[in-house]
Design an enzyme around this catalytic site. Structure first.
Site, mmCIF file in Angstrom:
data_model
loop_
_atom_site.group_PDB
_atom_site.id
_atom_site.type_symbol
_atom_site.label_atom_id
_atom_site.label_comp_id
_atom_site.label_asym_id
_atom_site.label_seq_id
_atom_site.Cartn_x
_atom_site.Cartn_y
_atom_site.Cartn_z
ATOM 1 N N GLU A 126 0.846 -1.185 0.000
ATOM 2 C CA GLU A 126 0.000 0.000 0.000
ATOM 3 C C GLU A 126 0.889 1.246 0.000
ATOM 4 O O GLU A 126 1.808 1.341 0.815
ATOM 5 C CB GLU A 126 -0.907 0.021 1.239
ATOM 6 C CG GLU A 126 -1.977 1.085 1.152
ATOM 7 C CD GLU A 126 -2.941 1.047 2.342
ATOM 8 O OE1 GLU A 126 -4.117 1.373 2.152
ATOM 9 O OE2 GLU A 126 -2.514 0.702 3.455
ATOM 10 N N GLY A 266 2.625 1.162 11.618
ATOM 11 C CA GLY A 266 2.288 0.271 12.716
ATOM 12 C C GLY A 266 1.983 -1.129 12.242
ATOM 13 O O GLY A 266 2.421 -2.113 12.837
ATOM 14 N N ALA A 267 1.239 -1.223 11.124
ATOM 15 C CA ALA A 267 0.855 -2.536 10.605
ATOM 16 C C ALA A 267 0.223 -2.345 9.239
ATOM 17 O O ALA A 267 -0.056 -1.225 8.805
ATOM 18 C CB ALA A 267 -0.123 -3.234 11.551
ATOM 19 N N MET A 268 -0.004 -3.470 8.547
ATOM 20 C CA MET A 268 -0.632 -3.443 7.224
ATOM 21 C C MET A 268 -1.572 -4.627 7.087
ATOM 22 O O MET A 268 -1.205 -5.757 7.403
ATOM 23 C CB MET A 268 0.441 -3.486 6.131
ATOM 24 C CG MET A 268 -0.107 -3.591 4.722
ATOM 25 S SD MET A 268 -1.168 -2.171 4.309
ATOM 26 C CE MET A 268 -2.136 -2.872 2.962
ATOM 27 N N GLU A 269 -2.767 -4.364 6.550
ATOM 28 C CA GLU A 269 -3.875 -5.314 6.577
ATOM 29 C C GLU A 269 -3.876 -6.310 5.431
ATOM 30 O O GLU A 269 -4.939 -6.650 4.890
ATOM 31 C CB GLU A 269 -5.202 -4.550 6.574
ATOM 32 C CG GLU A 269 -5.507 -3.761 5.301
ATOM 33 C CD GLU A 269 -5.084 -2.309 5.323
ATOM 34 O OE1 GLU A 269 -5.634 -1.516 4.555
ATOM 35 O OE2 GLU A 269 -4.189 -1.967 6.121
ATOM 36 N N ASN A 270 -2.744 -6.838 5.018
ATOM 37 C CA ASN A 270 -2.747 -7.858 3.968
ATOM 38 C C ASN A 270 -3.736 -8.964 4.337
ATOM 39 O O ASN A 270 -3.751 -9.445 5.468
ATOM 40 C CB ASN A 270 -1.349 -8.463 3.819
ATOM 41 C CG ASN A 270 -0.272 -7.418 3.755
ATOM 42 O OD1 ASN A 270 -0.335 -6.502 2.951
ATOM 43 N ND2 ASN A 270 0.724 -7.544 4.629
ATOM 44 N N GLU A 301 -6.241 -3.859 12.398
ATOM 45 C CA GLU A 301 -5.938 -4.637 11.193
ATOM 46 C C GLU A 301 -6.935 -5.771 11.000
ATOM 47 O O GLU A 301 -7.302 -6.093 9.859
ATOM 48 C CB GLU A 301 -4.510 -5.182 11.266
ATOM 49 C CG GLU A 301 -3.435 -4.126 11.466
ATOM 50 C CD GLU A 301 -3.539 -2.956 10.492
ATOM 51 O OE1 GLU A 301 -3.842 -3.192 9.306
ATOM 52 O OE2 GLU A 301 -3.321 -1.804 10.921
ATOM 53 N N HIS A 304 -9.964 -4.596 9.242
ATOM 54 C CA HIS A 304 -9.760 -4.403 7.805
ATOM 55 C C HIS A 304 -10.031 -5.670 6.991
ATOM 56 O O HIS A 304 -10.238 -5.584 5.778
ATOM 57 C CB HIS A 304 -8.317 -3.970 7.535
ATOM 58 C CG HIS A 304 -8.087 -2.498 7.613
ATOM 59 N ND1 HIS A 304 -8.885 -1.577 6.974
ATOM 60 C CD2 HIS A 304 -7.113 -1.781 8.236
ATOM 61 C CE1 HIS A 304 -8.423 -0.359 7.207
ATOM 62 N NE2 HIS A 304 -7.347 -0.454 7.972
#
Length: 847
Positions: A126, A266-270, A301, A304
């Site tokens: 992203e 902080g994080a990524m919603e894969n 996350e 998401h």
């Protein structure tokens, strides 16, 4: 970067021409440390005879085959896009390319662990970076299925969106993982993570009876600190909460959570493979605020998976809806489904504070923003997109009702699963479940920028009985919209040492003035709190009597959310140069001793440091900083042994220690000569203390080198970089500057750490030369670095600590002569806004 941009018009034109059905992506990550082999086969339909392009940022394109025809790669590819002409109704495209690893946290990031020299990979796509790994139509509305095949060292873990299959030997110590085809996804939520990660596995049963495998992954050298059981516990609580509230089961086959090195956010919603920053693997003591933030992030996350991955925005102008919803619902879940019941006080201290700050910048924009291209998207990951949007959703929930809101969200998932939507699609469902027309609400709250200010106007008779009470609402000239607000007003009175709410009224406020007749006839309380319970999104002002009560007795308010609202109100008035900065310092130092909400405490202490260093009149800054240091040390010594408060007071004491006496105390803490009961000087706190000594000239290179040798980790390298950039000599500042500006070798987190250290200087003359140097390089940095690195440098190297007329004039001069590009100007405009605010506050403080 300009050559890598994609406009919304281009995306709309491409989406009108083609529809994508599937990607088969084969990656070989055994090719060496610089590149990996990427083979992509895409199947899509098109208007016969049409032309378009596919995105592929590569080192080299080996071959391109379209519908069985070999295209000349050198002709059709510029290593950013591949031109596709004379398309058929149905098309098969195969692209073979050498793709580049990055060290910027974009695309496929490659990291070598200094502890054991093991290699770790993870993807971060992203906004527009799956194109750095495989050929792709890089826009969220061209969804498709993905089938990944990865060849990697046989001893590695390899993770993607689908469950990990058993690998098949590929010879020479490597193996191949062939993943099952994913559900329909946008490319930016696909993922590849590979390396010798340590993994802990578990499972849960979804609401539809499926068994969902769970995994928690971390680097081998950090795995001893990975509290996987706790992460699983919060995950299970989140699953139960969301599946029940959304009335829709978890939409994917498994759920892995991977804590990866040098992560930018902080994080990524894969989908099914969420990546997190390693800052959430606690190798040393952290504040309760950080522990709570990790829980909110885990639940953010997870949310998401439904809102963003299952149902995805059509274009990035609805990015706010993805992030605002996840921010709101994760706070609700944290407060209601976990032990962190004070999550809404945390929300008020952090998210709302961030939103108000962002909404008062010259670069503010409507929540529903105009996103013309990818550059616009990148800079709009901001406090409007996340925090203001979430705050406005909270107010919407108060207006339509939580049950009706969640019912509408559930219907939205049912109707639009695995597809793309726009804002109107959600509003349609909320109107159906609530019975309210949301068109006017959307216009006033989502399509206009700026924040309103609410003030109480109170008149009393000689006995202190209220004869009139009104709430006035104002807006600034640039953004004059007056909005409706649902809010509560609380009356607080001192009773046996406590400030207790003994009256509350909830009402709708609209227009320039709203009379509150039900408060007439009551005795005026010691403190009047507008927006009690924090339902509304607005700046709140205290009347003069309430402000005096707050300064003297804020700690006596028993409710953590109410305290947070008062803290925020006085802080905002300080930033607006209405309240004298030294009064805010008095408020903090007089009331933090008993603040039990960790995030509220951390926020107040950060604001204290900023106020002392930038908002207090320059002639009084050193005196104020010295006072803060002395008081914080006293607070640390008197705090409960081993408490979160003790830990925070020590860290912030070190941050403002500048005198010979306070630096001596820091040195004694570090050496163990001085000890506080319950306080362990662990690895990360040792670095905090050492850097404080370095900034003060009481330690230098030899001490830094010894500390780094003792902490030969990635975190240690970042701390050492920050420490070296903090050395108070012209030579050290020049070396730090050169390592960032003259070289592009440093990884993303080393860049971040170095800029933080560079800014720390008690002697302002050390940074003075960099006012001119900054503007000599800022355009070059933007044009020649990736977005993440460029944005970090443009913000991190701006000498904001020199807030004064010289810096203001230099910044304005650059803005006057450099009208493009808009995204770069926005970052510089925001830097200037901070200087202007500091100058206004300094003037107020000197009055």
């Amino acid at each position: 970067m300009p050559g890598e941009n994609l406009t919304r018009v281009e995306a709309q034109q491409r989406a009108a021409l083609i529809s994508v059905s599937s990607y088969d992506v084969t990656l070989d990550v055994t090719q060496g440390p610089e590149t990996f082999l990427s083979t992509t086969t895409v199947r899509f339909t098109a208007s016969k005879g049409a032309s378009t392009f596919i995105d592929a940022i590569t080192k080299n394109v080996r071959s391109v085959e379209l519908n069985g025809r070999a295209l000349d790669a050198a002709t059709v590819s510029d290593n950013v896009r591949i031109q596709l002409d004379d398309l058929d109704d149905t098309n098969t495209l195969t692209v073979v390319a050498d793709a580049l690893y990055t060290n910027t946290g974009e695309g496929l990031h490659r990291f070598v662990d200094p502890v054991d020299n093991e290699v770790y990979l993870y993807s971060q796509f992203e906004v527009p970076d799956s194109r750095r790994v495989f050929a792709v139509f890089e826009q969220p509305d061209l969804k498709a299925t993905f089938t990944f095949t990865v060849t990697a060292p046989a001893a590695w873990q390899v993770v993607s969106n689908s469950p990990t299959p058993e690998p098949v030997s590929a010879g020479d110590g490597s193996a191949t993982w062939s993943f099952e085809t994913t559900p329909i996804l946008s490319s930016y939520v696909t993922a590849i993570v590979a390396g010798p990660y340590a993994v802990v596995r578990s499972e849960l049963t979804s609401s539809d009876g499926r068994v969902i495998p769970l995994g928690v992954f971390s680097r081998a050298s950090l795995s001893q600190y990975m509290d996987a059981d706790y992460v699983f516990e919060k995950t299970r609580q989140g699953f139960e909460f969301y599946e029940k509230r959304f009335n829709y089961p978890y939409p994917f086959a498994k759920y892995d959570q991977l804590f990866v090195p040098e992560f930018n956010a902080g994080a990524m919603e894969n989908a099914g493979a969420v990546t997190f920053t390693e800052a959430y693997v606690f190798r040393s003591k952290v504040t309760d605020a950080v522990r709570e933030r990790r829980v909110v992030t885990i639940l953010h996350e997870l949310a998401h998976m439904w809102f963003g991955d299952l149902v995805t925005m059509k274009w990035w102008n609805d990015l706010w809806l993805n992030e605002s919803f996840a921010e709101y619902i994760s706070t609700l879940a944290t407060a209601e489904a976990t032990e962190w019941h004070g999550a809404w006080a945390t929300f008020a201290s952090t998210e709302k504070s961030w939103a108000y700050r962002q909404d008062q910048l010259p670069s503010t924009h409507p929540i529903f923003a105009t996103i013309n291209d990818l550059d616009d998207v990148q800079v709009n990951f901001d406090g409007i997109t996340y925090a203001k949007g979430a705050s406005v959703l909270k107010q919407l929930v108060a207006w339509v009702g939580q049950e009706q809101f969640l019912a509408g969200v559930g219907q939205y998932f049912q109707k639009h699963a695995y597809s793309n939507t726009e804002l109107k699609d959600l509003l349609t469902e909320l109107e159906a479940t609530s019975g309210r027309d949301l068109s006017e609400w959307s216009k006033l709250w989502l399509e206009t920028a700026g924040v309103n200010t609410l003030r109480p106007e109170i008149e009393t008779d000689s006995d202190g009985v209220i004869t009139s009470f009104a709430v006035t609402q104002t807006a600034i000239e640039a953004y004059p919209t007056i909005r409706p607000h649902r809010l509560a007003i609380g009356f607080y009175n001192l009773h046996e040492g406590a400030l207790i709410r003994n009256h509350r009224v909830e009402l709708d406020v609209d227009g320039a003035s709203t009379t509150v007749d039900e408060l007439v006839g009551l005795s005026r309380p010691d403190l009047v709190l507008l927006n009690d319970d924090d339902l509304a999104y607005a700046k709140i002002r205290l009347d003069s009597l309430s402000l005096n009560t707050a300064i003297e007795h804020l700690a006596a308010i028993e409710d953590g959310l109410a305290r947070s609202i008062v803290w925020g109100s006085v802080w905002d008035a300080t930033r607006d140069a209405e309240t004298r900065p030294r009064d805010f310092v008095q408020l903090v130092l007089g009331n933090v001793a008993t603040e039990s909400e960790s995030t509220t405490l951390r926020t107040a202490l950060n604001q204290l440091v900023l106020t002392a260093n930038m908002y207090v009149a320059p002639a009084a800054q050193k005196e104020t900083t010295a006072l803060a240091a002395d008081e914080l040390w006293s607070l640390a010594r008197n705090a409960a042994p081993g408490s979160d408060e003790q830990f925070q007071f020590v860290r912030f004491f070190a941050a403002v220690a500048t005198s010979e006496e306070t630096l001596s105390t820091v040195a004694s803490l570090l050496s163990g000569e001085v000890a506080l009961e319950g306080l362990e000087i662990d690895t990360d706190l040792s670095w905090d203390l050492l850097i404080a000594l370095v900034v003060g000239g009481a330690a230098g290179e030899s001490e830094i080198a010894a500390a780094q040798a003792a902490d030969n980790t990635a975190s240690g390298a970042q701390s050492a970089a920050s420490a070296r950039a903090s050395i108070p000599t012209a030579e050290a500042k020049a070396a730090a500057w050169a390592s960032l500006v003259d070289s592009d070798d440093a990884s993303n987190l080393i860049v971040r750490a170095t800029t933080a250290g560079f800014q720390r200087a008690t002697d302002e003359s050390l940074l003075q030369p960099y006012i001119a140097k900054y503007f000599e390089v800022v355009t070059d940095l933007w044009e020649n670095r990736s977005y993440q690195i460029a944005a970090t440098l443009i913000t991190g190297l701006y000498p904001s600590g020199l807030a004064g007329q010289e810096l203001r004039d230099a910044t304005q001069a650059w803005l006057d002569t450099d009208p493009e590009p808009a995204a770069l100007r926005r970052l510089v405009v925001e830097n200037l806004a901070g200087v202007d605010r500091a100058l206004a506050a300094q003037k107020r403080d000197a009055e």
